[in-house]
Design a protein around this motif. Structure first.
Motif, PDB file in Angstrom:
ATOM      1  N   GLY A  37     -18.017  31.714  95.477  1.00 58.48           N
ATOM      2  CA  GLY A  37     -17.060  31.674  94.663  1.00 58.48           C
ATOM      3  C   GLY A  37     -15.687  31.990  95.127  1.00 58.48           C
ATOM      4  N   GLN A  38     -15.554  32.208  96.462  1.00 61.35           N
ATOM      5  CA  GLN A  38     -14.344  32.683  97.085  1.00 61.35           C
ATOM      6  C   GLN A  38     -13.613  31.473  97.887  1.00 61.35           C
ATOM      7  OE1 GLN A  38     -15.101  36.053  99.780  1.00 61.35           O
ATOM      8  NE2 GLN A  38     -15.354  37.378  98.025  1.00 61.35           N
ATOM      9  N   GLY A  39     -14.455  30.642  98.077  1.00 57.93           N
ATOM     10  CA  GLY A  39     -13.426  29.559  99.101  1.00 57.93           C
ATOM     11  C   GLY A  39     -12.566  28.635  98.157  1.00 57.93           C
ATOM     12  N   LEU A  40     -12.818  28.294  96.945  1.00 63.57           N
ATOM     13  CA  LEU A  40     -12.029  27.465  96.239  1.00 63.57           C
ATOM     14  C   LEU A  40     -10.758  28.404  95.967  1.00 63.57           C
ATOM     15  CD1 LEU A  40     -11.373  24.760  94.903  1.00 63.57           C
ATOM     16  CD2 LEU A  40     -12.520  25.447  92.934  1.00 63.57           C
ATOM     17  N   PRO A  41     -10.884  29.580  95.380  1.00 66.47           N
ATOM     18  CA  PRO A  41      -9.542  30.224  95.111  1.00 66.47           C
ATOM     19  C   PRO A  41      -8.648  30.384  96.437  1.00 66.47           C
ATOM     20  CG  PRO A  41     -11.411  31.437  94.015  1.00 66.47           C
ATOM     21  CD  PRO A  41     -11.989  30.272  94.965  1.00 66.47           C
ATOM     22  N   ILE A  42      -9.238  30.551  97.565  1.00 64.15           N
ATOM     23  CA  ILE A  42      -8.653  30.622  98.888  1.00 64.15           C
ATOM     24  C   ILE A  42      -7.782  29.053  99.034  1.00 64.15           C
ATOM     25  CG2 ILE A  42      -8.723  30.766 101.423  1.00 64.15           C
ATOM     26  CD1 ILE A  42     -10.994  32.981 100.794  1.00 64.15           C
ATOM     27  N   GLY A  43      -8.841  28.053  98.794  1.00 66.32           N
ATOM     28  CA  GLY A  43      -8.201  27.070  98.864  1.00 66.32           C
ATOM     29  C   GLY A  43      -6.926  26.719  98.033  1.00 66.32           C
ATOM     30  N   VAL A  44      -7.025  27.144  96.864  1.00 66.62           N
ATOM     31  CA  VAL A  44      -5.777  27.106  95.896  1.00 66.62           C
ATOM     32  C   VAL A  44      -4.730  27.609  96.464  1.00 66.62           C
ATOM     33  CG1 VAL A  44      -4.879  27.789  93.875  1.00 66.62           C
ATOM     34  CG2 VAL A  44      -7.194  26.750  93.926  1.00 66.62           C
ATOM     35  N   GLY A  45      -4.899  28.838  97.338  1.00 68.01           N
ATOM     36  CA  GLY A  45      -3.662  29.534  97.877  1.00 68.01           C
ATOM     37  C   GLY A  45      -3.350  28.677  98.827  1.00 68.01           C
ATOM     38  N   VAL A  46      -4.062  28.211  99.653  1.00 74.20           N
ATOM     39  CA  VAL A  46      -3.591  27.346 100.995  1.00 74.20           C
ATOM     40  C   VAL A  46      -2.854  26.070 100.239  1.00 74.20           C
ATOM     41  CG1 VAL A  46      -4.481  26.211 102.881  1.00 74.20           C
ATOM     42  CG2 VAL A  46      -5.592  28.295 102.411  1.00 74.20           C
ATOM     43  N   ALA A  47      -3.583  25.408  99.342  1.00 73.77           N
ATOM     44  CA  ALA A  47      -2.783  24.311  98.954  1.00 73.77           C
ATOM     45  C   ALA A  47      -1.255  24.702  98.259  1.00 73.77           C
ATOM     46  CB  ALA A  47      -3.707  23.615  97.769  1.00 73.77           C
ATOM     47  N   LEU A  48      -1.339  25.738  97.476  1.00 76.89           N
ATOM     48  CA  LEU A  48       0.177  26.297  97.124  1.00 76.89           C
ATOM     49  C   LEU A  48       0.938  26.566  98.129  1.00 76.89           C
ATOM     50  CD1 LEU A  48      -0.897  28.667  94.266  1.00 76.89           C
ATOM     51  CD2 LEU A  48       0.631  26.888  93.925  1.00 76.89           C
ATOM     52  N   ALA A  49       0.711  26.898  99.352  1.00 77.26           N
ATOM     53  CA  ALA A  49       1.641  27.165 100.416  1.00 77.26           C
ATOM     54  C   ALA A  49       1.923  25.982 100.865  1.00 77.26           C
ATOM     55  CB  ALA A  49       0.633  28.029 101.569  1.00 77.26           C
ATOM     56  N   GLY A  50       0.914  24.995 101.379  1.00 76.07           N
ATOM     57  CA  GLY A  50       1.324  23.851 101.557  1.00 76.07           C
ATOM     58  C   GLY A  50       2.369  22.877 100.785  1.00 76.07           C
ATOM     59  N   LYS A  51       2.062  22.808  99.416  1.00 73.50           N
ATOM     60  CA  LYS A  51       3.070  22.290  98.669  1.00 73.50           C
ATOM     61  C   LYS A  51       4.278  22.905  98.320  1.00 73.50           C
ATOM     62  CE  LYS A  51       2.519  19.892  94.536  1.00 73.50           C
ATOM     63  NZ  LYS A  51       2.227  18.358  94.534  1.00 73.50           N
ATOM     64  N   LEU A  62       5.404  26.279  99.766  1.00 71.23           N
ATOM     65  CA  LEU A  62       6.266  27.161 100.769  1.00 71.23           C
ATOM     66  C   LEU A  62       6.486  26.209 102.085  1.00 71.23           C
ATOM     67  CD1 LEU A  62       4.393  30.269 100.356  1.00 71.23           C
ATOM     68  CD2 LEU A  62       6.469  29.839  99.590  1.00 71.23           C
ATOM     69  N   ASP A  63       5.376  25.909 102.738  1.00 69.54           N
ATOM     70  CA  ASP A  63       5.378  25.067 103.867  1.00 69.54           C
ATOM     71  C   ASP A  63       5.873  23.648 103.832  1.00 69.54           C
ATOM     72  OD1 ASP A  63       4.212  27.210 105.071  1.00 69.54           O
ATOM     73  OD2 ASP A  63       2.123  26.329 104.958  1.00 69.54           O
ATOM     74  N   ARG A  64       5.745  23.112 102.635  1.00 66.17           N
ATOM     75  CA  ARG A  64       6.378  21.611 102.174  1.00 66.17           C
ATOM     76  C   ARG A  64       5.973  20.486 103.349  1.00 66.17           C
ATOM     77  NH1 ARG A  64      11.825  22.789  98.999  1.00 66.17           N
ATOM     78  NH2 ARG A  64      10.967  24.295  97.762  1.00 66.17           N
ATOM     79  N   LEU A  65       4.219  20.486 103.672  1.00 66.70           N
ATOM     80  CA  LEU A  65       3.853  19.958 104.523  1.00 66.70           C
ATOM     81  C   LEU A  65       2.785  18.948 103.695  1.00 66.70           C
ATOM     82  CD1 LEU A  65       3.538  22.587 107.477  1.00 66.70           C
ATOM     83  CD2 LEU A  65       4.909  20.403 107.453  1.00 66.70           C
ATOM     84  N   PRO A  66       2.585  17.827 104.494  1.00 63.99           N
ATOM     85  CA  PRO A  66       1.736  16.856 103.861  1.00 63.99           C
ATOM     86  C   PRO A  66       0.005  17.047 104.098  1.00 63.99           C
ATOM     87  CG  PRO A  66       2.474  16.045 105.884  1.00 63.99           C
ATOM     88  CD  PRO A  66       3.266  17.348 105.673  1.00 63.99           C
TER      89      PRO A  66
END
Length: 183
Positions: free
Chosen positions: A118-132, A134-138
């Motif tokens: 149950g932890q991987g998807l919430p972490i993935g959401v955070g990484v995806a938010l950062a990419g979209k 903050l980092d604005r990377l594809p």
């Protein structure tokens, strides 16, 4: 049609290497690896954009094994990509090995330690938010989940947040194998 045949062959090799790693260790979760092998073969061969020679590349996709107990499959993927060799694959779960029973960031291709369901998807959401935002990377974020962890509230909160935030750079891959340890 060639892609389908290559994916089948890669899925077969991922299964074989997952079993070889688990057998060498005398422990592990080979069934969790077997059930997701074809899914990960298609991802590795057809969709995951990752330079294993340059794990620090900010444009690399992110792969999070929320079902961290399927680590033999992840390590088989690393072997298929040429990131680890056969000798290292067979050190799985041995003292001093980088290939532990659950993925850890001691490996340069692993972002986060996983294992608690149950932890991987919430972490993935955070990484995806950062990419979209903050980092604005594809880069894309791929999260392999198991059906057993779908009973965790954190998973459903993560799904809801991903939808509300419009995270079109996040893909949750659900391995519904009906092999959970409860119910």
């Amino acid at each position: 049609m060639k892609d389908h045949q290559a994916w089948r062959e890669l899925g077969r090799q991922l299964r074989i290497d997952s079993i070889r790693a688990s057998s060498s260790a005398g422990s592990g979760h080979p069934t969790s690896s077997m059930s997701a092998a074809d899914l990960m073969a298609v991802l590795l061969a057809g969709h995951l954009l990752y330079n294993f020679d340059d794990p620090g590349n900010p444009s690399n996709d992110h792969l999070i094994f929320s079902k961290g107990h399927a680590s033999p499959l992840l390590y088989a993927m690393f072997r298929a990509a040429g990131a680890v060799d056969d000798a290292e694959l067979l050190t799985y779960r041995k003292r001093g090995s980088r290939l532990q029973g659950h993925p850890t960031p001691v490996l340069p291709w692993v972002d986060v330690a996983t294992g608690s369901l149950g932890q991987g998807l919430p972490i993935g959401v955070g990484v995806a938010l950062a990419g979209k935002r903050l980092d604005r990377l594809p880069y894309r974020v791929w999260v392999l989940t198991g059906d057993g962890e779908l009973a965790e509230g954190s998973m459903w909160e993560a799904f809801e947040h991903a939808a509300v935030a419009g995270l079109d750079n996040l893909t949750a891959i659900l391995d519904i194998n009906r092999l959970g340890q409860t119910g």
